[in-house]
Enzyme design. Structure first.
Site, PDB file in Angstrom:
ATOM      1  N   ARG A   3     -13.553  15.883  -8.334  1.00 29.99           N
ATOM      2  CA  ARG A   3     -14.614  14.856  -8.283  1.00 29.99           C
ATOM      3  C   ARG A   3     -15.065  14.767  -6.843  1.00 29.99           C
ATOM      4  O   ARG A   3     -14.274  14.452  -5.945  1.00 29.99           O
ATOM      5  CB  ARG A   3     -14.085  13.499  -8.753  1.00 29.99           C
ATOM      6  CG  ARG A   3     -14.993  12.354  -8.326  1.00 29.99           C
ATOM      7  CD  ARG A   3     -14.697  11.053  -9.005  1.00 29.99           C
ATOM      8  NE  ARG A   3     -15.057  11.115 -10.402  1.00 29.99           N
ATOM      9  CZ  ARG A   3     -15.186  10.042 -11.193  1.00 29.99           C
ATOM     10  NH1 ARG A   3     -14.963   8.836 -10.714  1.00 29.99           N
ATOM     11  NH2 ARG A   3     -15.513  10.185 -12.455  1.00 29.99           N
ATOM     12  N   HIS A  32     -22.015  14.995 -14.631  1.00 27.79           N
ATOM     13  CA  HIS A  32     -20.742  14.442 -15.098  1.00 27.79           C
ATOM     14  C   HIS A  32     -20.482  14.983 -16.505  1.00 27.79           C
ATOM     15  O   HIS A  32     -20.508  14.238 -17.493  1.00 27.79           O
ATOM     16  CB  HIS A  32     -20.799  12.919 -15.068  1.00 27.79           C
ATOM     17  CG  HIS A  32     -19.455  12.242 -15.131  1.00 27.79           C
ATOM     18  ND1 HIS A  32     -18.259  12.954 -15.175  1.00 27.79           N
ATOM     19  CD2 HIS A  32     -19.109  10.919 -15.166  1.00 27.79           C
ATOM     20  CE1 HIS A  32     -17.249  12.088 -15.228  1.00 27.79           C
ATOM     21  NE2 HIS A  32     -17.736  10.865 -15.227  1.00 27.79           N
ATOM     22  N   GLN A  51     -17.793  13.370 -19.024  1.00 25.87           N
ATOM     23  CA  GLN A  51     -18.201  12.105 -19.626  1.00 25.87           C
ATOM     24  C   GLN A  51     -19.094  12.357 -20.836  1.00 25.87           C
ATOM     25  O   GLN A  51     -18.934  11.731 -21.890  1.00 25.87           O
ATOM     26  CB  GLN A  51     -18.950  11.246 -18.584  1.00 25.87           C
ATOM     27  CG  GLN A  51     -19.453   9.928 -19.131  1.00 25.87           C
ATOM     28  CD  GLN A  51     -18.330   8.972 -19.488  1.00 25.87           C
ATOM     29  OE1 GLN A  51     -17.465   8.697 -18.661  1.00 25.87           O
ATOM     30  NE2 GLN A  51     -18.322   8.457 -20.709  1.00 25.87           N
ATOM     31  N   ASP A 105     -26.348   3.196 -17.089  1.00 25.37           N
ATOM     32  CA  ASP A 105     -25.364   3.425 -16.026  1.00 25.37           C
ATOM     33  C   ASP A 105     -25.785   2.559 -14.835  1.00 25.37           C
ATOM     34  O   ASP A 105     -26.905   2.034 -14.792  1.00 25.37           O
ATOM     35  CB  ASP A 105     -25.342   4.923 -15.659  1.00 25.37           C
ATOM     36  CG  ASP A 105     -24.262   5.291 -14.647  1.00 25.37           C
ATOM     37  OD1 ASP A 105     -23.326   4.484 -14.442  1.00 25.37           O
ATOM     38  OD2 ASP A 105     -24.357   6.378 -14.042  1.00 25.37           O
ATOM     39  N   CYS A 143     -20.930   4.664 -19.489  1.00 29.24           N
ATOM     40  CA  CYS A 143     -19.822   5.492 -18.983  1.00 29.24           C
ATOM     41  C   CYS A 143     -18.749   4.655 -18.297  1.00 29.24           C
ATOM     42  O   CYS A 143     -17.603   5.086 -18.211  1.00 29.24           O
ATOM     43  CB  CYS A 143     -20.364   6.558 -18.041  1.00 29.24           C
ATOM     44  SG  CYS A 143     -21.326   5.888 -16.670  1.00 29.24           S
ATOM     45  N   ARG A 183     -12.645  10.084 -23.492  1.00 30.59           N
ATOM     46  CA  ARG A 183     -12.500  10.909 -22.286  1.00 30.59           C
ATOM     47  C   ARG A 183     -11.204  11.712 -22.385  1.00 30.59           C
ATOM     48  O   ARG A 183     -11.151  12.886 -22.037  1.00 30.59           O
ATOM     49  CB  ARG A 183     -12.464  10.025 -21.020  1.00 30.59           C
ATOM     50  CG  ARG A 183     -13.750   9.298 -20.694  1.00 30.59           C
ATOM     51  CD  ARG A 183     -14.860  10.266 -20.302  1.00 30.59           C
ATOM     52  NE  ARG A 183     -14.490  11.102 -19.176  1.00 30.59           N
ATOM     53  CZ  ARG A 183     -14.557  10.751 -17.892  1.00 30.59           C
ATOM     54  NH1 ARG A 183     -15.028   9.574 -17.562  1.00 30.59           N
ATOM     55  NH2 ARG A 183     -14.204  11.600 -16.930  1.00 30.59           N
TER      56      ARG A 183
END
Ligand code: CP
Ligand code: NVA
Length: 301
Positions: free
Chosen positions: A102, A129, A132, A219, A259, A287
């Site tokens: 990440r 991402h 996700q 988001d 998310c 996830r």
């Protein structure tokens, strides 16, 4: 499938294959069936940004698959003191069986794959991402029993989530509508590709995008690394919120996903968030299952 750097690298069949394996692994976990498909394998996990879900789900996921995971914070490893990513890649390739990273620049993830000799998984960059979105698609399919033909609407910043959602949702046959301010559009190349599918629209007008949506998604207005822009973004995104008015134009049975982490009363109201908490926390749970599927796909055998 060698790596998971971005969803654009995967075929529709590869995405659907991950989702099927994710469902299978979820079933095995729920029924107490051991599934040590990665016994003896080790995943290195490099983090140069914060994380709750990604860190814990990858670490627990490796454990459940019979392997182990190493948390490598940027603050502790030499990468944070300037050791080049290409050297880090070659060193970790001698110890680990895979790396999850990440970080900020997508180029760093691509360089890990270029210089290392083990599978690389993108655990979020400023650009994408993918993990996700695989969990999101698994969740949508659980609730709607299909993906193809559903209308997906994203409200807010054209950020890493928007980029990956556009690619992932279009690849599995959904229609995608983005509502974002003109100054905060998703990646230009992704948008160009998206329009070429004829199943994509983008507008600053939220009701237009949200009309008859089966799935609404949002988001945060300021992503990790954009903390200094927070005030300016609060102005730019005022109104880009999933609230009762947006729910009223979507389908009556529309689901709402996020998310996480969520900023209540910014991109989503507390009321809508809590009304859809089951969906949102199933999404968070997935996830674990979706990433275990990715781990088995890239590190298995
Ligand atoms: N959604 C997500 O990636 O959460 P974390 O930042 O907690 O990992
Ligand atoms: N866009 C957010 C997603 C967090 C999971 C960020 O990059 O901070």
């Amino acid at each position: 499938m060698k790596h998971l750097l971005k969803l654009g690298d995967l075929s529709t069949d590869e995405i659907l294959g991950i989702l099927s394996l994710a469902d299978q692994l979820k079933y095995e976990k729920k029924h107490g069936i051991a599934h040590p498909r990665l016994a003896g394998k080790t995943l290195g996990m490099i983090f140069t940004k914060s994380s709750t879900r990604t860190r814990v789900s990858f670490e627990v996921g490796m454990y459940q698959l019979g392997g182990s995971a190493l948390f490598l914070s940027n603050r502790d490893i030499q990468l944070g003191r300037g050791e080049p990513i290409k050297d880090t890649a070659r060193v970790l390739s001698r110890y680990c069986d895979g790396i999850m990273i990440r970080t900020f620049a997508q180029a760093d993830v691509e360089d890990l794959a270029k210089y290392g000799s083990i599978p690389i998984i993108n655990g979020l960059t400023d650009y994408a991402h993918p993990c996700q979105v695989l969990a999101d698609l698994q969740t949508i399919r659980e609730y709607k029993h299909t993906l193809k033909g559903l209308k997906f609407c994203f409200v807010g910043d054209g950020n890493n989530m928007a980029n990956s959602l556009i690619v992932g949702c279009l690849k599995v046959g959904m229609d995608v509508a983005i509502a974002c301010p003109d100054a905060y559009r998703p990646d230009a190349e992704i948008v160009k590709w998206a329009y070429s599918t004829s199943r994509f629209t983008m507008t600053p007008d939220i009701p237009t995008a949200a009309k008859d949506a089966d799935v609404l998604y949002t988001d945060v207005w300021a992503s990790m690394g954009q903390e200094e822009e927070a005030a300016i973004r609060r102005q730019a995104f005022a109104g880009y919120q999933i609230n009762d008015a947006v729910m009223a134009v979507a389908k009556p049975d529309a689901m709402v996903l996020h998310c996480l982490p969520a900023h209540r009363e910014e991109e989503i109201t507390e009321k809508v968030f809590e009304a859809h908490a089951n969906e949102i926390f199933d999404e968070a749970e997935n996830r674990l299952h979706a990433q275990k599927a990715v781990l088995v796909k890239v590190m298995g055998r």
